[in-house]
Scaffold this active site. Structure first.
Site, PDB file in Angstrom:
ATOM      1  CD  GLU A 113      41.965  40.392  42.182  1.00  0.00           C
ATOM      2  OE1 GLU A 113      40.751  40.120  42.140  1.00  0.00           O
ATOM      3  OE2 GLU A 113      42.992  39.652  41.747  1.00  0.00           O
ATOM      4  CG  ASP A 121      57.349  26.097  41.274  1.00  0.00           C
ATOM      5  OD1 ASP A 121      56.945  25.204  40.946  1.00  0.00           O
ATOM      6  OD2 ASP A 121      57.026  26.708  42.109  1.00  0.00           O
TER       7      ASP A 121
END
Length: 297
Positions: free
Chosen positions: A95, A203
């Site tokens: 999206e 991360d």
């Protein structure tokens, strides 16, 4: 879902009549190209693309985002599909999010939500037991092994530090290598086993946090696996960018055992080694500082 072309993906996701009428670069990551796709009805989609052989990195990202979204406690982007196009590229469609204005409780809420994600029950359908993930994934462009392991410290030693140290040998002198071997041998004297595995982002630096259209913080671009929450927390401190309100909120509920301030350097050694292996000598002194603190000669 995996598609055999970008056109097929667009038709399946947005309707059989939809076509792409515009494509503009989006400033962002170092590894992939990123674009805003505009369709004939005005819909926008976000696309990452890379070489066809790098489709596994998008498969891994999709799996990580799905796991994070599955906790239901923290904002992240929705993956619409992945695939390889005959024109010679792999892609990941999401999206398209127009960033909003940060809410007043932006950092406090992110701290509470990250703690909730770390505390979320491990799903019964998880593909394995212990620490790891259902498949290997990537930290930057480097493969990250996620072999299921019963204990955290052996997992972090064998599938995080050891492969990066092996790859970094060309940068390390004989003393550094001896210090690294010593640190690995005595890792259980520094790290601690958690009571249970937690889903972690893997991360979590400031560049992988964006402001959603709802004004909340959304975490993106994971290298997710089941590990120790301290590995995520340490990464948030490595390059800065997180408000003190974030930490106040996280630690208001978290029961972090004594010694975290010492352990965080070892967790961040993994990321510094990865940066050394990806980007070169500018990260060597930071790696050596940690090896010389924890290794023995």
């Amino acid at each position: 879902m995996k598609y055999i072309s970008l056109a097929e993906a667009v038709r399946s996701i947005c309707g059989q009549q939809r076509i792409i009428t515009g494509k503009s670069p989006v400033f962002g990551g170092d590894i992939n190209e990123a674009y805003r796709l505009t369709l004939d009805d005005g819909t926008s989609l976000f696309m990452k693309s890379n070489a066809p052989n790098l489709l596994p990195s998008f498969e891994a990202e999709e799996a990580g985002l799905h796991a994070i979204a599955g906790t239901g406690v923290i904002g992240t982007v929705k993956v619409l599909g992945i695939g390889t196009d005959p024109q010679g590229f792999s892609f990941l469609l999401q999206e398209f999010v127009i960033p909003g204005k940060k809410n007043r409780d932006y950092w406090e809420r992110l701290g509470a939500e990250l703690y909730a994600m770390h505390s979320a029950p491990v799903p019964a359908g998880k593909e394995g037991d212990g620490f790891g993930f259902g498949a290997d994934n990537f930290i930057g462009s480097r493969r990250q092994k996620n072999t299921w392991t019963d204990q955290w410290i052996p997992f972090f030693r064998d599938y995080r530090l050891r492969p990066q140290l092996k790859a970094a040998e060309r940068w390390l002198d004989q003393r550094d290598r001896k210090l690294a071997d010593s640190m690995l041998e005595h890792l259980d004297q520094y790290l601690i086993e958690p009571k249970a595995p937690s889903l972690i982002h893997g991360d979590l630096w400031a560049g992988n946090v964006m402001t959603g259209s709802d004004g909340r913080a959304w975490i993106i671009d994971p290298a997710a696996y089941y590990g120790h929450p301290e590995a995520d927390l340490a990464m948030t401190e490595l390059f800065g960018g997180f408000s003190t309100a974030f930490y106040d909120s996280y630690f208001a509920d978290a029961k972090i055992e004594a010694g975290y301030q010492d352990r965080k350097d070892i967790y961040n050694l993994y990321h510094l080694l990865n940066h050394l292996n990806l980007f070169g000598v500018s990260y060597l002194s930071s790696v050596q500082r940690i090896l010389r603190r924890y290794g023995r000669t």
